[in-house]
Scaffold this motif. Structure first.
Motif, PDB file in Angstrom:
ATOM      1  N   HIS A 151      43.512  49.375  27.371  1.00  0.00           N
ATOM      2  CA  HIS A 151      44.038  49.573  28.362  1.00  0.00           C
ATOM      3  C   HIS A 151      42.811  49.338  29.783  1.00  0.00           C
ATOM      4  O   HIS A 151      41.746  49.687  29.610  1.00  0.00           O
TER       5      HIS A 151
ATOM      6  N   SER B  85      44.957  39.515  33.157  1.00  0.00           N
ATOM      7  CA  SER B  85      46.130  39.510  32.036  1.00  0.00           C
ATOM      8  C   SER B  85      45.440  40.238  30.591  1.00  0.00           C
ATOM      9  O   SER B  85      46.022  40.322  29.820  1.00  0.00           O
TER      10      SER B  85
ATOM     11  N   ASP C 202      42.953  45.592  22.500  1.00  0.00           N
ATOM     12  CA  ASP C 202      44.175  46.007  23.324  1.00  0.00           C
ATOM     13  C   ASP C 202      43.672  47.323  24.032  1.00  0.00           C
ATOM     14  O   ASP C 202      44.670  48.229  24.124  1.00  0.00           O
TER      15      ASP C 202
ATOM     16  N   ASN D  59      37.612  41.948  24.761  1.00  0.00           N
ATOM     17  CA  ASN D  59      39.003  42.807  24.454  1.00  0.00           C
ATOM     18  C   ASN D  59      40.115  42.056  23.824  1.00  0.00           C
ATOM     19  O   ASN D  59      40.814  42.693  22.979  1.00  0.00           O
ATOM     20  N   ARG D  60      40.262  40.794  24.201  1.00  0.00           N
ATOM     21  CA  ARG D  60      41.336  39.824  23.644  1.00  0.00           C
ATOM     22  C   ARG D  60      40.691  39.339  22.356  1.00  0.00           C
ATOM     23  O   ARG D  60      41.516  39.264  21.395  1.00  0.00           O
TER      24      ARG D  60
ATOM     25  N   LYS E 100      40.804  41.706  19.456  1.00  0.00           N
ATOM     26  CA  LYS E 100      41.937  42.310  19.515  1.00  0.00           C
ATOM     27  C   LYS E 100      41.740  43.758  19.454  1.00  0.00           C
ATOM     28  O   LYS E 100      42.690  44.525  18.871  1.00  0.00           O
TER      29      LYS E 100
ATOM     30  N   THR F 126      34.283  51.153  20.625  1.00  0.00           N
ATOM     31  CA  THR F 126      35.352  50.901  19.966  1.00  0.00           C
ATOM     32  C   THR F 126      35.396  50.746  18.358  1.00  0.00           C
ATOM     33  O   THR F 126      36.081  51.034  17.554  1.00  0.00           O
TER      34      THR F 126
ATOM     35  N   ALA G  17      43.873  42.683  30.170  1.00  0.00           N
ATOM     36  CA  ALA G  17      43.801  43.992  29.891  1.00  0.00           C
ATOM     37  C   ALA G  17      45.257  44.606  30.535  1.00  0.00           C
ATOM     38  O   ALA G  17      45.640  43.915  31.597  1.00  0.00           O
ATOM     39  N   ASN G  18      45.731  45.704  30.108  1.00  0.00           N
ATOM     40  CA  ASN G  18      47.098  46.221  30.483  1.00  0.00           C
ATOM     41  C   ASN G  18      47.006  47.142  31.449  1.00  0.00           C
ATOM     42  O   ASN G  18      45.790  47.976  31.481  1.00  0.00           O
TER      43      ASN G  18
END
Length: 291
Positions: free
Chosen positions: A125, A288, A123, A117-118, A121, A82, A290-291
């Protein structure tokens, strides 16, 4: 060391409710079918974000250099993927027996990816996190997938499956089993006919690795035999952990008491044995993230 400044994240263990080896690819990877079940028992990952991009573990793990630590590797891999400018201090409180076939290290790595990931920040998937996790090991994607799963291929094909509310007793003899050695065994059956979910629900399944392990490791065989007095017992993965299902918590705790209080099993197996009770989960606690 105090963990007051750290945030805590669960890393649940899992069991293989069965494991069939249905073939072998030309590259040597085994084709399998299994059901992976999440448990409400496992490790806890403690993370403190850093602003200086550094990634550190807070204490050494005997026999595991920091460069080989799956949690540290997961953080570095996510950072590389990332380009995040943040870092993290990582501490692991271990409860899942190491080398027991319960996915402890893979679950730890997955929880690090989900938590960062949270915290960072990002985000990302779920599918993207799964692709990152796959580089760390075959079981990591399952924990990021975050639901009980019907598993096929080399472990990468995951389909959500609904399972009944069940309690388990899991016992682990303190022995080391080489997964690579078991998979390489000439005694291993590699041509089990593909099964179906309907057959699994009727318990017309088994663990193909169990026969090989029982022959080579009498401690595992004795654990299976002892636990089968109370409910049908089966080995998880390539061992050494063995589990049995129970309809209610009271029955499971009664069996666990015979292990922890009377040491009846330890005397029968003639080696140190650890055990725990766990309820099956429907979903990963960090699902929750990850989307």
């Amino acid at each position: 060391m105090t963990l007051q400044d750290f945030q805590a994240y669960p890393a649940p263990a899992k069991i293989n409710l069965f494991l069939h080896i249905t073939g072998r690819r030309p590259d040597g990877y085994h084709l399998l079918q299994s059901v992976f079940r999440l448990l409400d028992f496992g490790d806890t990952i403690h993370i403190r974000p850093r602003a200086d991009q550094a990634i550190h573990r807070t204490e050494d793990t005997p026999g595991v250099p920091e460069a080989s630590d799956l949690c540290i590797r997961a953080a570095h891999l996510l950072k590389q993927h990332t380009g995040s400018q943040l870092g993290a201090d990582i501490h692991v409180t271990k409860r899942t027996p190491m080398g027991g076939g319960l996915g402890g290290g893979s679950s730890d790595a997955a929880s690090v990816l989900l938590a960062l990931n949270r915290l960072w920040k990002l985000d990302l998937h779920r599918e993207e996190l799964i692709s990152v996790g796959l580089k760390l090991g075959a079981d990591v994607p399952f924990f990021i997938f975050g639901e009980n799963a019907w598993v096929e291929g080399i472990g990468e094909k995951l389909t959500s499956i609904q399972l009944p509310n069940t309690h388990y007793v899991v016992i682990t003899p303190r022995i080391h089993i080489s997964t690579a050695e078991i998979f390489a065994s000439k005694q291993l059956t590699r041509d089990t006919n593909p099964t179906t979910i309907a057959a699994f629900l009727r318990d017309l399944v088994h663990n193909d690795l169990e026969t090989v392990v029982r022959r080579q490791y009498p401690e595992v065989e004795k654990c299976i035999d002892w636990l089968s007095q109370f409910s049908k017992a089966r080995m998880s993965g390539s061992g050494a952990s063995v589990f049995a299902a129970f309809d209610n918590q009271e029955a499971a705790k009664a069996v666990l008491a015979r292990i922890n209080e009377t040491r009846e099993l330890q005397q029968y197996v003639d080696c140190d044995v650890s055990g725990f009770h766990a309820k099956g989960l429907d979903q990963h606690p960090l699902h929750s993230f990850a989307n």
